[in-house]
Motif scaffolding. Sequence first.
Motif, PDB file in Angstrom:
ATOM      1  N   ALA A   1       0.814  -1.224   0.000  1.00 12.19           N
ATOM      2  CA  ALA A   1       0.000   0.000   0.000  1.00 12.19           C
ATOM      3  C   ALA A   1       0.842   1.266   0.000  1.00 12.19           C
ATOM      4  CB  ALA A   1      -0.945  -0.006   1.201  1.00 12.19           C
ATOM      5  N   THR A   2       2.076   1.203   0.431  1.00 13.46           N
ATOM      6  CA  THR A   2       2.896   2.411   0.560  1.00 13.46           C
ATOM      7  C   THR A   2       4.135   2.415  -0.322  1.00 13.46           C
ATOM      8  OG1 THR A   2       4.083   1.396   2.429  1.00 13.46           O
ATOM      9  CG2 THR A   2       2.139   2.745   2.947  1.00 13.46           C
ATOM     10  N   VAL A   3       4.531   1.291  -0.865  1.00 14.85           N
ATOM     11  CA  VAL A   3       5.789   1.198  -1.609  1.00 14.85           C
ATOM     12  C   VAL A   3       5.526   0.684  -3.016  1.00 14.85           C
ATOM     13  CG1 VAL A   3       8.084   0.125  -1.702  1.00 14.85           C
ATOM     14  CG2 VAL A   3       7.094   0.758   0.506  1.00 14.85           C
ATOM     15  N   LYS A   4       6.192   1.317  -3.999  1.00 12.24           N
ATOM     16  CA  LYS A   4       6.174   0.857  -5.379  1.00 12.24           C
ATOM     17  C   LYS A   4       7.567   0.384  -5.784  1.00 12.24           C
ATOM     18  CE  LYS A   4       2.394   3.481  -7.488  1.00 12.24           C
ATOM     19  NZ  LYS A   4       2.059   4.383  -8.629  1.00 12.24           N
ATOM     20  N   THR A   5       7.607  -0.676  -6.566  1.00 12.98           N
ATOM     21  CA  THR A   5       8.885  -1.179  -7.085  1.00 12.98           C
ATOM     22  C   THR A   5       8.718  -1.538  -8.557  1.00 12.98           C
ATOM     23  OG1 THR A   5       8.384  -3.459  -6.444  1.00 12.98           O
ATOM     24  CG2 THR A   5       9.594  -2.116  -4.847  1.00 12.98           C
ATOM     25  N   CYS A   6       9.860  -1.727  -9.222  1.00 15.23           N
ATOM     26  CA  CYS A   6       9.848  -2.088 -10.634  1.00 15.23           C
ATOM     27  C   CYS A   6       9.359  -3.532 -10.794  1.00 15.23           C
ATOM     28  CB  CYS A   6      11.249  -1.947 -11.229  1.00 15.23           C
ATOM     29  SG  CYS A   6      11.849  -0.244 -11.291  1.00 15.23           S
ATOM     30  N   GLU A   7       8.506  -3.738 -11.758  1.00 17.46           N
ATOM     31  CA  GLU A   7       7.997  -5.077 -12.036  1.00 17.46           C
ATOM     32  C   GLU A   7       9.071  -5.903 -12.745  1.00 17.46           C
ATOM     33  OE1 GLU A   7       3.768  -6.472 -13.691  1.00 17.46           O
ATOM     34  OE2 GLU A   7       5.122  -5.731 -15.262  1.00 17.46           O
ATOM     35  N   VAL A   8       9.123  -7.207 -12.437  1.00 20.71           N
ATOM     36  CA  VAL A   8      10.111  -8.085 -13.057  1.00 20.71           C
ATOM     37  C   VAL A   8       9.426  -9.351 -13.559  1.00 20.71           C
ATOM     38  CG1 VAL A   8      12.096  -7.281 -11.714  1.00 20.71           C
ATOM     39  CG2 VAL A   8      10.657  -9.137 -10.807  1.00 20.71           C
ATOM     40  N   LEU A   9      10.032  -9.923 -14.592  1.00 20.87           N
ATOM     41  CA  LEU A   9       9.653 -11.260 -15.049  1.00 20.87           C
ATOM     42  C   LEU A   9      10.537 -12.240 -14.306  1.00 20.87           C
ATOM     43  CD1 LEU A   9       8.231 -13.277 -16.949  1.00 20.87           C
ATOM     44  CD2 LEU A   9      10.047 -12.789 -18.632  1.00 20.87           C
ATOM     45  N   ALA A  10       9.927 -13.102 -13.499  1.00 24.51           N
ATOM     46  CA  ALA A  10      10.720 -13.972 -12.632  1.00 24.51           C
ATOM     47  C   ALA A  10       9.848 -15.114 -12.140  1.00 24.51           C
ATOM     48  CB  ALA A  10      11.271 -13.169 -11.457  1.00 24.51           C
ATOM     49  N   TRP A  11      10.446 -15.910 -11.225  1.00 22.83           N
ATOM     50  CA  TRP A  11       9.663 -16.920 -10.509  1.00 22.83           C
ATOM     51  C   TRP A  11       8.915 -16.201  -9.395  1.00 22.83           C
ATOM     52  CZ3 TRP A  11       8.884 -21.909 -11.859  1.00 22.83           C
ATOM     53  CH2 TRP A  11       9.767 -22.487 -12.779  1.00 22.83           C
ATOM     54  N   CYS A  12       7.620 -16.089  -9.527  1.00 27.85           N
ATOM     55  CA  CYS A  12       6.818 -15.325  -8.580  1.00 27.85           C
ATOM     56  C   CYS A  12       5.867 -16.267  -7.810  1.00 27.85           C
ATOM     57  CB  CYS A  12       5.995 -14.267  -9.326  1.00 27.85           C
ATOM     58  SG  CYS A  12       7.000 -13.082 -10.254  1.00 27.85           S
ATOM     59  N   PRO A  13       5.547 -15.920  -6.557  1.00 26.02           N
ATOM     60  CA  PRO A  13       6.000 -14.748  -5.789  1.00 26.02           C
ATOM     61  C   PRO A  13       7.470 -14.871  -5.373  1.00 26.02           C
ATOM     62  CG  PRO A  13       4.735 -16.218  -4.394  1.00 26.02           C
ATOM     63  CD  PRO A  13       4.630 -16.786  -5.783  1.00 26.02           C
ATOM     64  N   LEU A  14       8.115 -13.713  -5.207  1.00 24.40           N
ATOM     65  CA  LEU A  14       9.536 -13.692  -4.873  1.00 24.40           C
ATOM     66  C   LEU A  14       9.761 -14.024  -3.401  1.00 24.40           C
ATOM     67  CD1 LEU A  14      10.634 -10.452  -6.750  1.00 24.40           C
ATOM     68  CD2 LEU A  14      10.743 -12.819  -7.565  1.00 24.40           C
TER      69      LEU A  14
END
Length: 400
Positions: free
Chosen positions: A167-180
Amino acid sequence: MTHDKGCCGSVCQCFFEYATPKILVIRSKKVGTVNRLIQALIIAYVIGYVCVLKRGYQDTDSVISSVTTKVKGIALTDTPDLGLRVWDVADYVIPPQVPPTPEEEEESSFFVLTNMIITPNQTQSHCPEVPGLNCSWTCTLDADCTPGLKDVRGNGVQTGNCVNYNATVKTCEVLAWCPLESEEVNMTMPPMLADAENFTVLIKNNIRYPKFNFNKRNILPHITRDYLTHCIYNATTDPDCPIFTLKYIVSAAQEDFQTMAMLGGVIGIQIRWDCDLDMPASWCIPRYSFRRLDNKDPENNVAPGYNFRFAKYYKTANDVEVRTLIKGFGIRFDVMVFGEAGKFSIVPMLLNIGAGLALLGVVTVVCDWIVLTFMKKKHQYAEEKYSYVDDFGLLSETAE
């Protein structure tokens, strides 16, 4: 006949000199006491230290060794991710116990899993990068993210989108094994495999001294199969048993198993074979000792312990590849074998005795120095000790 002493009276005369031994008996209690005392010390050194303590009468050889290990034990866990589960040797010993290659025999080590962080149900998809690991991963706009960026410290390839991590933090989206993976070890909880302290390891160590054609192993001749089924090593009560509990090994290294199991570490199991082969072969037995090998400095505790990641893969009914990622913490046990054997041989005995007795020449040097430096009659002693004969006159008389 006259002789020119210009050259021979200096350097040339010293060059063309020959000194013959001369025995001068000095009747002095002081000098005699010093003489006998130094002689006694040298003889005691040769006999007591070189020959007896250091076994200078023996030829020696270094040990050649091979080690195999077998861990046994059962652990029970109950976690939200895995539920109620039984762990056996195939689960917690990594890599599995297979016959080692020659390179692995040199290392002679095994790893036991003691704690872990589990990230279940990962799939190849898009998700926000974990914040905090790198300040460049946090963002406010899509322009803050670089499409196709592969950060070696990241978890995937950036897509160029800035998305909500929470709710408070944004980060760059990645193509990966999700969830990290985003969890850290909870130091307030006991390690997941706390029961690992009761696991046992059988250490089989074969040694050879090739120079003496001597072979032995740490499972001694008097040990029977029935004895191995119930014995546990103890330095005081059961020193011949080759089966050790992991808790005993870690405790003997002055560490607490439960504390070490949280983040892992490296323990050395040292086996020493020092054998006197002039004695019965039954006297040649292994001596065990244990110590922690990895750095445990409270003032420099960056990247403590021992851990690595591995995954277990499977496919769903829809043919989607899924994996469970495990960050495993554990203790690596390195088995190190040292030793030296000795056996009587005439050659090293004569060499050591000869080298020791040659030190008796020091007695004459010391006593001469005392007599010619500190005695009241040192000038008289010098005149008696050194006599000079000029051979030019003898040669002249012979020539006439």
